[in-house]
Design an enzyme around this catalytic site. Structure first.
Site, PDB file in Angstrom:
ATOM      1  N   GLY A  60      -5.738   5.576   4.818  1.00 31.36           N
ATOM      2  CA  GLY A  60      -5.861   4.688   3.667  1.00 31.36           C
ATOM      3  C   GLY A  60      -6.478   3.351   4.031  1.00 31.36           C
ATOM      4  N   ASP A  61      -6.121   2.817   5.194  1.00 33.11           N
ATOM      5  CA  ASP A  61      -6.700   1.557   5.664  1.00 33.11           C
ATOM      6  C   ASP A  61      -8.188   1.722   5.928  1.00 33.11           C
ATOM      7  OD1 ASP A  61      -3.989   0.807   5.736  1.00 33.11           O
ATOM      8  OD2 ASP A  61      -3.825   1.481   7.812  1.00 33.11           O
TER       9      ASP A  61
END
Length: 300
Positions: free
Chosen positions: A250-251
């Site tokens: 997600g990052d």
């Protein structure tokens, strides 16, 4: 300049054990140590894509020294605040028949330390990008995200927030440029499980009425959905590949989105780059490389 804030950085000790047995001595098959934390992950993937950023946050003790050292090895610039007591946390990631994690607590952050962060935030200039990512230690005030955004509200700064629940909801009034909940986190904000793309889009647009500009919703193997500030929506399935690592995907999507947007000023291109970066990290043992991201963009 892009600035990322990780309030509680870590050293991630990642070990693989064949058929882990509770209560017995287990031998590792492989092990590695990486700097961890959502903002730090964003900085590393940005650097892999050739984009400079400054990683900020709090570090302490010998583990803090190691976080800074390993981040430098990745080529990332940092401006951490050093806390005199305690030590930065070590998070154990155990990969076996099932994945388990043990996350440390981290140092106690005092008022004087927090003021040093505010002083750094106050130096941000018009046109900068600020990424606030992840949970906060229990030694910090619950409205810390709000306090930060209130300090820069008069400046033209692109703010990205990757957080959950009240941390996210309470900053929407500051009109962040981008928020990135996953589909489960988005459902939690509305107290229900989202079953369809239509429901996801509906909830994302509801967050826009509360102040969010762009909402990027990650859906793991199902791909992602982007709702632009204009109301236009984009949906893309995830590229095909074998998932090897769930940490940092997600990052990486946030980093890819920013890289694509800053390079082209186009949301569709930002969306493509974000999905490719998130998937490349999921398909890798570590965070996505530029080569892997570019290869996956051919599938999207």
């Amino acid at each position: 300049m892009i600035y990322t804030v990780t309030f509680n950085p870590s050293l991630d000790y990642i070990v693989k054990v064949d058929s882990f047995r509770l209560g017995e001595v287990n031998r590792t098959r492989s092990e590695k140590i990486l700097p961890g934390g959502k903002g730090i992950n964003v900085s590393i993937v940005l650097k892999n894509l050739g984009i400079e950023s400054v990683a900020m946050g709090f570090i302490a003790g010998f583990t803090g020294n190691e976080i800074q050292k390993r981040l430098k090895i990745f080529g990332c610039e940092s401006d951490f605040i050093r806390i005199q007591n305690g030590m930065s946390r070590i998070n154990v990631k155990l990969k076996s028949d099932e994945e388990s994690e043990i996350n440390g607590q981290g140092p106690r952050i005092g008022g004087a330390d927090l003021q040093k962060l505010f002083d750094r935030i106050d130096r941000l200039r018009e046109g900068d990008v600020l990424v606030l990512a992840g949970s906060i230690p229990n030694t910090l005030p619950e409205d810390i995200y709000e306090k930060i955004l209130d300090r820069i509200k008069a400046k033209n700064i692109l703010v990205v927030v990757d957080a959950t629940r009240d941390l996210l909801l309470n900053v929407l009034k500051y009109h962040p440029f981008l928020i990135k909940p996953n589909n489960h986190e988005l459902g939690e904000l509305f107290g229900r499980k989202l079953q369809s793309d239509e429901e996801i889009i509906q909830c994302a647009k509801e967050l826009q009425t509360k102040g969010a500009r762009n909402i990027l919703v990650s859906m793991a193997g199902e791909g992602a959905i982007l709702v632009e500030e204009s109301g236009r929506t984009h949906k893309s399935p995830a590229p095909k590949g074998v998932v090897r690592n769930s940490v940092g995907a997600g990052d990486s999507m946030v980093a890819g989105f920013l890289a694509g947007y800053l390079a082209h000023g186009d949301y569709q291109e930002a969306f493509r780059t974000g999905i490719a970066a998130g998937s490349a990290s999921a398909f890798s043992e570590e965070l996505a490389s530029k080569e892997d991201i570019l290869a996956l963009m051919m599938q999207i």
